[in-house]
Write an enzyme that holds these catalytic residues in place. Structure first.
Site, short mmCIF file in Angstrom:
data_model
loop_
_atom_site.label_atom_id
_atom_site.label_comp_id
_atom_site.label_asym_id
_atom_site.label_seq_id
_atom_site.Cartn_x
_atom_site.Cartn_y
_atom_site.Cartn_z
N THR A 120 29.09 47.52 26.10
CA THR A 120 29.92 48.36 25.24
C THR A 120 29.46 49.81 25.25
OG1 THR A 120 30.46 48.75 22.91
CG2 THR A 120 28.42 47.60 23.32
N ASP A 121 30.39 50.72 24.96
CA ASP A 121 30.02 52.14 24.85
C ASP A 121 29.15 52.40 23.62
OD1 ASP A 121 32.00 51.78 22.91
OD2 ASP A 121 33.26 53.45 23.58
N GLU A 122 29.11 51.42 22.68
CA GLU A 122 28.35 51.63 21.44
C GLU A 122 26.86 51.73 21.68
OE1 GLU A 122 29.32 49.13 18.22
OE2 GLU A 122 31.47 49.36 18.51
N TYR A 147 24.63 44.90 15.96
CA TYR A 147 25.44 44.51 17.13
C TYR A 147 25.11 45.39 18.33
CZ TYR A 147 29.37 44.75 20.38
OH TYR A 147 30.12 44.80 21.53
N LYS A 151 23.30 44.65 22.05
CA LYS A 151 23.97 44.89 23.33
C LYS A 151 23.13 45.84 24.19
CE LYS A 151 27.40 43.54 24.62
NZ LYS A 151 27.77 42.25 25.30
P1 NAD Z 1 35.01 37.86 21.04
O1 NAD Z 1 34.14 37.75 19.83
O2 NAD Z 1 36.48 37.78 20.90
O3 NAD Z 1 34.59 36.74 22.10
C1 NAD Z 1 33.25 36.37 22.35
C2 NAD Z 1 33.26 34.93 22.85
O4 NAD Z 1 31.90 34.57 23.18
C3 NAD Z 1 33.74 33.92 21.79
O5 NAD Z 1 34.69 33.05 22.37
C4 NAD Z 1 32.48 33.18 21.39
O6 NAD Z 1 32.72 31.82 21.00
C5 NAD Z 1 31.65 33.27 22.66
N1 NAD Z 1 30.21 33.17 22.41
C6 NAD Z 1 29.46 33.92 21.55
N2 NAD Z 1 28.18 33.51 21.58
C7 NAD Z 1 28.11 32.49 22.48
C8 NAD Z 1 27.07 31.65 22.93
N3 NAD Z 1 25.82 31.77 22.46
N4 NAD Z 1 27.35 30.72 23.86
C9 NAD Z 1 28.62 30.56 24.34
N5 NAD Z 1 29.66 31.31 23.92
C10 NAD Z 1 29.40 32.27 23.00
O7 NAD Z 1 34.55 39.21 21.73
P2 NAD Z 1 35.32 40.15 22.76
O8 NAD Z 1 35.92 41.28 22.00
O9 NAD Z 1 36.17 39.35 23.66
O10 NAD Z 1 34.08 40.74 23.55
C11 NAD Z 1 33.63 40.14 24.78
C12 NAD Z 1 32.52 40.99 25.36
O11 NAD Z 1 32.98 42.31 25.59
C13 NAD Z 1 31.29 41.12 24.45
O12 NAD Z 1 30.15 41.08 25.27
C14 NAD Z 1 31.45 42.49 23.82
O13 NAD Z 1 30.20 43.04 23.49
C15 NAD Z 1 32.11 43.25 24.96
N6 NAD Z 1 32.95 44.40 24.59
C16 NAD Z 1 33.96 44.27 23.68
C17 NAD Z 1 34.79 45.36 23.42
C18 NAD Z 1 35.93 45.25 22.44
O14 NAD Z 1 36.57 46.26 22.15
N7 NAD Z 1 36.27 44.10 21.91
C19 NAD Z 1 34.57 46.57 24.08
C20 NAD Z 1 33.51 46.67 24.98
C21 NAD Z 1 32.72 45.57 25.26
O1 DAU Z 2 33.50 50.48 21.35
C1 DAU Z 2 33.50 49.17 21.78
C2 DAU Z 2 33.35 48.24 20.59
O2 DAU Z 2 34.59 48.27 19.90
C3 DAU Z 2 33.00 46.81 20.98
O3 DAU Z 2 31.72 46.80 21.55
C4 DAU Z 2 33.02 45.87 19.77
O4 DAU Z 2 32.82 44.54 20.19
C5 DAU Z 2 34.38 45.99 19.11
O5 DAU Z 2 34.41 45.20 17.94
C6 DAU Z 2 34.68 47.45 18.77
O6 DAU Z 2 33.77 47.93 17.75
P1 DAU Z 2 34.30 48.83 16.52
O7 DAU Z 2 33.34 48.69 15.41
O8 DAU Z 2 34.66 50.19 16.99
O9 DAU Z 2 35.70 48.04 16.24
P2 DAU Z 2 36.43 47.58 14.90
O10 DAU Z 2 37.71 46.96 15.33
O11 DAU Z 2 35.55 46.79 14.00
O12 DAU Z 2 36.73 48.97 14.15
C7 DAU Z 2 37.41 50.03 14.82
C8 DAU Z 2 37.41 51.23 13.87
O13 DAU Z 2 38.25 50.94 12.74
C9 DAU Z 2 36.06 51.57 13.27
O14 DAU Z 2 35.99 52.99 13.12
C10 DAU Z 2 36.06 50.89 11.90
C11 DAU Z 2 37.51 51.00 11.51
N1 DAU Z 2 38.07 49.95 10.64
C12 DAU Z 2 37.85 48.65 10.96
C13 DAU Z 2 38.42 47.62 10.22
C14 DAU Z 2 38.17 46.17 10.55
C15 DAU Z 2 38.90 50.29 9.55
O15 DAU Z 2 39.11 51.49 9.26
N2 DAU Z 2 39.47 49.29 8.82
C16 DAU Z 2 39.26 47.98 9.10
O16 DAU Z 2 39.82 47.12 8.39
#
Ligand code: NAD
Ligand code: DAU
Length: 331
Positions: A120-122, A147, A151
Site C-alpha cells: 500500500t502507499d500508506e 495497519y 504493511k
Molecule cells: P480485504 O480485507 O478485502 O481482503 C483480504 C483477504 O485476505 C480477506 O479475504 C481475508 O479473509 C484474507 N486474509 C486475511 N488474513 C489472512 C490469513 N492470515 N490467511 C488467509 N487469508 C487471510 O482487503 P483488500 O482491500 O482486498 O486488500 C488486499 C491487499 O491489497 C492487502 O494486502 C492490502 O494491504 C492491499 N491494498 C489494499 C488497497 C485498498 O484500497 N483496498 C490499496 C493498496 C493495497
Molecule cells: O491507500 C491505500 C489504503 O487505502 C489501503 O492500504 C487500505 O487497505 C484501504 O483500506 C485504504 O485505507 P484508507 O484508510 O485510506 O481507506 P478507508 O476506506 O478506511 O478511508 C478512506 C478515507 O475516508 C479516509 O480519509 C478516512 C475516510 N472515511 C472513512 C470511513 C470508513 C470517512 O470519512 N468516513 C468513513 O465512514
C-alpha cells in the site's frame, strides 16, 4: 502457469481472480483464504468451477509449503486491511501481515518460486494537503497506523529475502481502490450503502483528507503487468492520478444517487488520520508501459453504485455488524 492467489476471497484478490480467468484463461489458479470477516466465498461464485479454492491460513506453515511447492508464482494479497480495525485491535495485523508474509517468504525461498507482494502507499505516511510532491519508490517509509506499519514491515521482509536469499520477488504499493465486492467498512461502500438504507453518509473530521482513487481492475492489470514484466527486487507504485478529497467523493455519491449533495454528517475523526496520499506512477508507465483503463472517476463510481444497488444480498449480511463497530468507536 500455476498461480497461487492469497486472500483471493477478499475485495482486490477476488477481482484479480476474475481478471486472470479473462485475460490468461490457460492459467491454473489456486486461492487460499482464511475466510475471515472480510473474506467471502460468494465473491468468487462465478469462478469456483474454474479454480481450486482452499480455506486456510497463510500462517499455517505446512499448508503454505505444500501450496507454494505446487505453484509457479504467488500473488500475495492476504492481509488484514482496515485502518480503523487496526486501531481497535492491532494483533490480527501483526499475525496476518507480518507472520503470514514471513511464512510465504520462507516457502518461496525453499521452493525457488516467483513472488509478487501486494502493498500500500500508506507505508510512506502522508503528505501535506498543499504539497506538490507525490510518493515515489524513493520516498522514505513513515507509516502512521498499526495497519500501515505492519504493511511496511512486510515490505521490508520481502526486500531482505530478496537481498539475503535471492528470492525472486517484486513489490507494488497502490493507492485507494474502489469497485465491486469491497467490504462495507471501507469509505465508498459504507457511504453508498448508508444512502441505499436512507441514512446520511459519514465524514471523518473536516472531510478535507485526500485519497488517490484507482478502480480495482486498474490496480489488478498493473499487478499482472508487474508479475509478467517486472524486474525481481524492484518496487512499483500503482496509481491513476485520482486525487479527491473525501467531501468531494461524498458529494458525488449523493448527486449520482439523486440526493442533496450536502446531506451528509461529520463524525469523530480517526486518530492519526493521514492527510493526503498521492502516487507518482511514472516508473510503472515508463518502464512497463502500463496505462489505466478507467479515465473517469465519475463513471467508475456510477458503476460501483450500480453494483451495490443490485447486490444487496452480498453486502446486507455485513452491514449491521460493521455499523455497530463504528458506533462503538464514535464514527
Ligand atoms: P480485504 O480485507 O478485502 O481482503 C483480504 C483477504 O485476505 C480477506 O479475504 C481475508 O479473509 C484474507 N486474509 C486475511 N488474513 C489472512 C490469513 N492470515 N490467511 C488467509 N487469508 C487471510 O482487503 P483488500 O482491500 O482486498 O486488500 C488486499 C491487499 O491489497 C492487502 O494486502 C492490502 O494491504 C492491499 N491494498 C489494499 C488497497 C485498498 O484500497 N483496498 C490499496 C493498496 C493495497
Ligand atoms: O491507500 C491505500 C489504503 O487505502 C489501503 O492500504 C487500505 O487497505 C484501504 O483500506 C485504504 O485505507 P484508507 O484508510 O485510506 O481507506 P478507508 O476506506 O478506511 O478511508 C478512506 C478515507 O475516508 C479516509 O480519509 C478516512 C475516510 N472515511 C472513512 C470511513 C470508513 C470517512 O470519512 N468516513 C468513513 O465512514
Amino acid at each position: 502457469m500455476k498461480v497461487l492467489v492469497t486472500g483471493g476471497a477478499g475485495f482486490i484478490g477476488s477481482n484479480f481472480v476474475y481478471l486472470i480467468l479473462k485475460e490468461r484463461p490457460s492459467w491454473q489458479v489456486t486461492v487460499i483464504d482464511k475466510l475471515g470477516y472480510a473474506g467471502n466465498k460468494q465473491s468468487l461464485e462465478g469462478a469456483l468451477d474454474k479454480i481450486t479454492f482452499v480455506k486456510g491460513n497463510i500462517c499455517d506453515e505446512g499448508l503454505i509449503d505444500s501450496l507454494v511447492a505446487d505453484s509457479d508464482a504467488v500473488v500475495h494479497f492476504a492481509a488484514e486491511s482496515h485502518n480503523d480495525n487496526s486501531i481497535a485491535n492491532p494483533w490480527p495485523f501483526i499475525e496476518s501481515n507480518l507472520i503470514g508474509t514471513y511464512r510465504i517468504l520462507e516457502a518461496v525461498r525453499k521452493h525457488s518460486k516467483r513472488l509478487h507482494h501486494i502493498s500500500t502507499d500508506e507505508v510512506y505516511g502522508d503528505l501535506e494537503l498543499d504539497d506538490p510532491a507525490k510518493f515515489t519508490d524513493k520516498t522514505p517509509y513513515n507509516p502512521s497506523s498499526p495497519y500501515s506499519s505492519t504493511k511496511a514491515g512486510s515490505d521490508l521482509l520481502v526486500r531482505a529475502w530478496v537481498r539475503s536469499f535471492g528470492v525472486q520477488a517484486t513489490i507494488s504499493n497502490c493507492s485507494n481502490n474502489y469497485g465491486p465486492r469491497q467490504h462495507v467498512e471501507k469509505f465508498i461502500p459504507r457511504q453508498i450503502t448508508e444512502v441505499l438504507l436512507d441514512r446520511k453518509p459519514k465524514l471523518y473530521g473536516t472531510g478535507e483528507n485526500i485519497r488517490d482513487w484507482i478502480q480495482v481492475d486498474d490496480h489488478n492489470s498493473a499487478v499482472l503487468t508487474i508479475l509478467e514484466k517486472g524486474k525481481a527486487g524492484e518496487t512499483y507504485l500503482i496509481g491513476a492520478n485520482g486525487e479527491k478529497n473525501n467531501k468531494e467523493v461524498v458529494e458525488m455519491i449523493l448527486s449520482l444517487m439523486g440526493k442533496d449533495p450536502m446531506d451528509y454528517e461529520h463524525v469523530t475523526d480517526r486518530p492519526g488520520h493521514d492527510l493526503r496520499y498521492a502516487i507518482d506512477n511514472s516508473k510503472l508507465v515508463d518502464e512497463l508501459s502500463w496505462q489505466p483503463h478507467y479515465t473517469s472517476f465519475e463513471d467508475g463510481l456510477r458503476a460501483t453504485i450500480d453494483w451495490y444497488t443490485h447486490n444487496d444480498s452480498w453486502w446486507k449480511p455485513q452491514k449491521a455488524e460493521t455499523e455497530a463497530k463504528y458506533k462503538q468507536a464514535g464514527h
